[in-house]
Design a protein around this motif. Structure first.
Motif, short mmCIF file in Angstrom:
data_model
loop_
_atom_site.label_atom_id
_atom_site.label_comp_id
_atom_site.label_asym_id
_atom_site.label_seq_id
_atom_site.Cartn_x
_atom_site.Cartn_y
_atom_site.Cartn_z
N PRO A 48 49.76 -6.35 40.14
CA PRO A 48 50.96 -5.81 40.78
C PRO A 48 52.17 -5.85 39.85
N GLN A 66 56.31 -7.90 31.53
CA GLN A 66 56.43 -9.04 30.63
C GLN A 66 55.02 -9.46 30.23
N THR A 72 48.82 -7.84 30.97
CA THR A 72 50.19 -7.42 30.69
C THR A 72 50.39 -7.21 29.18
C1 LIG Z 1 54.72 -8.23 44.04
C2 LIG Z 1 54.66 -8.60 42.57
C3 LIG Z 1 55.50 -7.95 41.68
C4 LIG Z 1 55.45 -8.26 40.31
N1 LIG Z 1 56.29 -7.57 39.47
C5 LIG Z 1 56.23 -7.81 38.14
C6 LIG Z 1 57.05 -7.06 37.23
O1 LIG Z 1 57.80 -6.16 37.62
N2 LIG Z 1 56.95 -7.33 35.91
C7 LIG Z 1 56.10 -8.28 35.43
O2 LIG Z 1 56.06 -8.46 34.20
N3 LIG Z 1 55.31 -9.01 36.27
C8 LIG Z 1 55.36 -8.80 37.61
N4 LIG Z 1 54.53 -9.51 38.46
C9 LIG Z 1 53.61 -10.51 37.89
C10 LIG Z 1 52.41 -9.82 37.27
O3 LIG Z 1 51.63 -9.20 38.25
C11 LIG Z 1 51.55 -10.85 36.51
O4 LIG Z 1 52.30 -11.31 35.43
C12 LIG Z 1 50.29 -10.25 35.97
O5 LIG Z 1 49.36 -10.01 37.00
C13 LIG Z 1 49.64 -11.15 34.95
O6 LIG Z 1 48.39 -10.62 34.49
P1 LIG Z 1 47.85 -10.94 33.05
O7 LIG Z 1 46.42 -10.58 32.98
O8 LIG Z 1 48.72 -10.33 32.03
O9 LIG Z 1 48.04 -12.47 32.95
P2 LIG Z 1 47.09 -13.62 33.43
O10 LIG Z 1 46.80 -14.44 32.24
O11 LIG Z 1 45.95 -13.04 34.21
O12 LIG Z 1 48.02 -14.38 34.42
C14 LIG Z 1 49.26 -14.97 34.10
C15 LIG Z 1 49.89 -15.40 35.42
O13 LIG Z 1 50.14 -14.26 36.22
C16 LIG Z 1 49.74 -14.44 37.56
N5 LIG Z 1 48.73 -13.43 37.95
C17 LIG Z 1 47.51 -13.22 37.39
N6 LIG Z 1 46.82 -12.23 37.98
C18 LIG Z 1 47.62 -11.79 38.97
C19 LIG Z 1 47.47 -10.78 39.95
N7 LIG Z 1 46.36 -10.00 40.06
N8 LIG Z 1 48.47 -10.62 40.82
C20 LIG Z 1 49.61 -11.37 40.72
N9 LIG Z 1 49.79 -12.34 39.81
C21 LIG Z 1 48.83 -12.55 38.95
C22 LIG Z 1 49.19 -15.82 37.66
O14 LIG Z 1 50.15 -16.65 38.27
C23 LIG Z 1 48.94 -16.25 36.25
O15 LIG Z 1 49.14 -17.60 36.05
C24 LIG Z 1 54.57 -9.25 39.82
C25 LIG Z 1 53.75 -9.91 40.73
C26 LIG Z 1 53.77 -9.60 42.09
C27 LIG Z 1 52.87 -10.27 43.06
#
Ligand SMILES: Cc1cc2nc3c(=O)[nH]c(=O)nc-3n(C[C@H](O)[C@H](O)[C@H](O)COP(=O)(O)OP(=O)(O)OC[C@H]3O[C@@H](n4cnc5c(N)ncnc54)[C@H](O)[C@@H]3O)c2cc1C
Ligand SMILES: Cc1cc2nc3c(=O)[nH]c(=O)nc-3n(C[C@H](O)[C@H](O)[C@H](O)COP(=O)(O)OP(=O)(O)OC[C@H]3O[C@@H](n4cnc5c(N)ncnc54)[C@H](O)[C@@H]3O)c2cc1C
Ligand code: SF4
Ligand code: SF4
Ligand code: FES
Lengths: 287, 476
Positions: A48, A66, A72
């Motif tokens: 998300p 980020q 990401t």
């Molecule tokens: C409603 C909502 C809005 C968001 N908006 C933004 C935004 O505008 N910009 C931004 O940079 N990030 C945003 N995030 C956070 C973003 O979704 C997570 O940083 C991202 O999923 C991380 O994935 P990764 O594989 O890069 O990192 P990972 O190594 O998989 O995860 C890093 C951290 O991100 C979180 N995360 C992992 N998977 C998910 C998932 N499927 N859903 C939610 N969180 C997760 C966990 O807390 C984890 O510790 C938002 C989250 C939510 C729920």
């Protein structure tokens, strides 16, 4: 297979990228506070991201990403001309916008960018909007000009004092509460920051809204993975939120739940670093 | 055609067993468990059918498959014709042959079942459908001339797909909107690969695409586009809502928020839709089951799918925790049987009271209470009652809550003039599938509550007939 072209991509700060994506239906429907779920490639996970800006005219939505983990960081290697395989939205309930009087909008890290559309909407509804933007260091302060234009007063806080004032956003909020009347607070950022804001405003009885970021899968209310305890009840952040009354949120269980996959995520990131080098860390400044 | 045996001889033939992969082997991968009948087995089994004048089997089937005629065509070696005969009533025979609860439907009604084992109708159905697919010969039916009318289908589960299939044949323009990135509904995100290979669903969808059905993934009706917009801006004359019963129920017990506690939907979605079993190639993580203890709470098909997935993800112990007795397990018999042979333990007559965790918020165990069966309740099933003083703690690392699902409110909440019942399901006429809103029809689980693939499919087809009538007459 559907493909969603990226029409614009630029770094706002190291590891923080702005991407505009062609998604006309989502652009037309977007309201401040809503998000999309994207997949970067055919074998990717669904993550998300908040809609930072939408242009119905151009048929684009912008996200600010980020790079914190595998997905990401991978998205942040994409450039204009590349595409995402999936983007769905706008999901979640929009920010409740009314004329409350004086609203403090607090953004920590990339949360500052996420709060931007809500700040604009609150201002348009007649509120006096005070923005507090926090970052670790000067380089990480993003959308400052946009935020300044959208709000009545802007306060920049950095942990190391390299820009604006030194301190956390909560220091500034405390100061503002001591000095003047604040009718409502909207806080978006790391969970610990939102929790600190909630604790700060609770004794003053200032209605406080936070935008929660639990782990999501489908974003349509089908999996229950995004459940958070609000007022002792199970709520699904993707359909009932993501914004909730900060004073009713059980932050402890949210923080714990977000840690569940930490090991797997780290392993995925290490593997990703092994296979993707250099391109990842190029920022506009270093090119 | 084979010489028909006299009935007495037929009843002497034992029911042919479905060949299946060895339990030790299959429990380590997600490949299909059942191997399917070959022609000889299908013929042998078909010989058992008494070719009744009044076939009870057809009446037991929710869509009235003409079993007797299919069986006769199989006996004649006319497999493709048998396939065409099946498709007259059932557009997804390769799916239903695998997943229908035959023991309560066609086979449950088969007269042979009274004294002997019923004809293995599901296995024969699967054989015919697989033969057709392997031959690449599922002949695409003729399409009626274009009517210029446009219909939107919301949701790509069995109800939506079968409705789309029928409407395209009648010459209408059909677009299916799906919220997820993959088409098929529960058939792809819920039912695992080892029971229903996704290839089969994809094949059916490809056939529909070739017939001209448009599919749009990543569209959440109610969010991306509303029902009203479908009827106005998007230019549709009718909408069929088939969004399923996707909202997971929780137990609302203390500790349900601990890390390691999943809803069955999340667990299965991660495994199936996000391919968590193939972590080498896919990114979606699932809290590791390898060498851990996994307990699945519930006794239906969903619970069996979750627990058998856990076995395949390497769980050291995989258990079913179910409140009632073994007799009351609502899952298909075959699934229970398969689960047992794969080493799943059944804690029937056990009720969870609480989830326990450590200071990091991770699940460590579950407090259970033993139950005994008392008097029958309204549903006729004997009511489980707690045994006083029988509580104990079962150490587990992963818990999956599979206690049913409810109506997803996304469409209803953005379509105020769509009437719902007190549980949030859409109200639709049982014959015409019309809702309270002109031009809008609904069927499948979102109307009936969680049911079966064949019922969802049947309602999709009946709705298609009713939609066609509406589009032709314009009378509401
Ligand atoms: C409603 C909502 C809005 C968001 N908006 C933004 C935004 O505008 N910009 C931004 O940079 N990030 C945003 N995030 C956070 C973003 O979704 C997570 O940083 C991202 O999923 C991380 O994935 P990764 O594989 O890069 O990192 P990972 O190594 O998989 O995860 C890093 C951290 O991100 C979180 N995360 C992992 N998977 C998910 C998932 N499927 N859903 C939610 N969180 C997760 C966990 O807390 C984890 O510790 C938002 C989250 C939510 C729920
Ligand atoms: C794990 C599991 C195992 C099962 N096993 C069996 C079995 O062995 N045999 C059997 O007969 N039945 C079984 N069932 C039940 C059967 O799968 C369902 O009854 C059937 O799939 C219902 O079909 P449907 O078309 O109504 O809905 P679904 O299959 O639920 O499909 C609904 C689709 O609509 C989509 N959707 C929802 N909201 C929106 C929206 N707003 N906009 C766009 N799209 C939307 C969903 O994403 C989904 O793809 C099982 C169910 C589960 C969960
Ligand atoms: S569709 Fe299902 S119930 Fe009907 S005949 Fe086939 S297997 Fe039996
Ligand atoms: S009821 Fe049984 S024996 Fe009779 S026609 Fe049907 S399958 Fe054959
Ligand atoms: S993300 Fe699945 S229910 Fe919210």
């Amino acid at each position: 297979m559907s493909m969603y072209p990226i029409v614009e991509a630029r770094f706002l700060a190291p590891d923080v990228k702005w991407l505009a994506i062609e998604a006309p239906r989502i652009a037309r429907k977007h309201q401040a506070g809503q998000f999309v779920i994207v997949r970067a490639h055919e074998h990717g996970e669904r993550i998300p991201l908040t809609i930072a800006h939408a242009s119905a005219k151009n048929g684009t939505v912008a996200i600010i990403v980020q790079g914190v983990g595998k997905t990401t960081k991978l998205i942040n290697t994409l450039e204009a001309g590349d595409s995402l395989v999936d983007i769905v939205g706008p999901l979640g309930k929009p920010t409740e916008i009314e004329n409350y009087g004086v609203v403090a909008v607090i953004g920590g890290g990339v949360g500052a960018a996420i709060a931007y559309p809500s700040a604009v909407a609150l201002r348009q509804a007649g509120n006096a909007v005070l923005s507090i933007v926090g970052a670790r260091t000067k380089q990480l302060v993003i959308l400052e000009n946009e935020m300044r234009a959208a709000t009545s007063e802007l306060f920049v806080m950095t942990d190391d004092g390299s820009y604006g004032e030194q301190g956390f956003v909560t220091h500034k909020l405390q100061q503002l509460i001591d000095e003047r009347r604040i009718d409502r607070v909207l806080a978006i950022g790391p969970t610990t920051m939102m929790q600190a804001v909630a604790e700060l405003t609770r004794p003053h009885g200032i209605p406080t809204i936070v935008s929660l970021n639990p782990i999501m899968v489908d974003g349509t209310g089908m999996c229950g993975g995004c459940r958070v305890l609000v007022g002792g009840e199970n709520r699904f952040a993707c359909v009932d939120g993501p914004e909730f009354d900060a004073h009713a949120v059980d932050f402890r269980s949210l923080i714990q739940r977000n840690r569940v996959y930490r090991q797997r995520e780290q392993a995925a990131l290490d593997k990703f670093h092994e296979t993707h080098t250099c391109r990842l860390f190029t920022t506009p400044g270093s090119q | 055609m084979r010489e028909a045996l006299p009935p007495k001889e037929r009843t002497k033939i034992p029911r042919q067993e479905m060949p299946e992969r060895d339990a030790c082997e299959r429990a380590h991968d997600f490949g299909e468990v059942n191997l399917g009948f070959n022609a000889a087995l299908a013929e042998h089994e078909s010989q058992r059918c008494l070719t009744c004048v009044d076939p009870k089997c057809t009446r037991g089937c929710p869509v009235g498959v003409k079993v007797r005629e299919v069986v006769e065509l199989v006996l004649a070696g006319e497999y493709l014709k048998a396939g065409a005969k099946l498709r007259e009533d059932n557009v997804l025979p390769a799916v239903t042959g695998r997943v229908c609860p035959q023991e309560t439907q066609c086979e449950g009604a088969c007269v042979l079942g009274k004294r002997f084992a019923p004809v293995a109708i599901g296995h024969i159905e699967r054989f015919v459908a697989d033969y057709e697919r392997a031959a690449g010969a599922a002949g695409l039916p003729e399409r009626a001339p274009a009517t210029g009318k446009k219909v939107a289908i919301v949701g790509s589960g069995p109800a939506g797909l079968s409705c789309a299939g029928d409407l395209i044949l009648r010459g209408h323009e059909v677009t299916v909107f799906e919220a997820l990135h993959e088409l098929g509904g529960v058939l792809v995100y819920g039912i695992p690969e080892f029971r229903l290979p996704k290839e089969i669903v994809r094949n059916e969808i490809d056939n529909m695409r070739r017939m001209g059905v448009n599919f749009e993934t990543n569209v959440v009706i109610g969010k991306t586009i509303t029902i009203d917009e479908l009827l106005t801006e998007e230019g549709c004359q009718a909408v069929f809502v088939a969004t399923g019963a996707g909202l997971p129920k929780f137990l609302n017990l203390p500790g349900e928020h601990l890390g390691g506690v999943y809803s069955a939907n999340e667990f299965l979605t991660r495994v199936n839709l996000m391919r968590a079993y193939d972590a080498e190639h896919y990114d979606s993580p699932i809290y590791d089951c390898r060498n851990r203890s996994v307990a699945v709470i519930g006794g239906g098909n969903t619970a069996m799918d979750a627990v058998r997935s856990a076995v395949r993800l390497g769980a050291a112990q995989a258990m079913i925790v179910y409140r009632r007795g073994e007799q009351e397990l609502p899952a298909r018999q075959e699934e229970v049987h398969h689960a047992k042979s794969e080493g799943v333990q059944f804690l029937t007559l056990h009720n969870p009271l609480e989830f326990l965790g450590d200071d990091r918020g991770m699940l460590t165990g579950m407090r259970l209470q033993k139950m005994e069966l008392g008097e029958p309740d309204e549903s006729g099933r004997r009511r489980p009652a707690p045994i006083v003083g029988s509580e104990f703690v079962l150490p587990i690392d992963v818990a999956v809550v599979a206690v049913g699902s409810a109506a997803n409110p996304l469409v209803q909440s953005t379509t105020p003039d769509l009437a719902t019942n007190p549980w949030g399901y859409i109200v639709a006429d049982p014959y015409s599938f019309r809702t309270s809103k002109q031009g809008v029809f609904a069927g499948g689980d979102i109307v009936s509550g969680a049911a079966t693939v064949i019922l969802a499919m049947g309602s999709g087809r009946k709705a298609a007939a009713s939609i066609h009538e509406y589009l032709t007459t314009n009378a509401w």
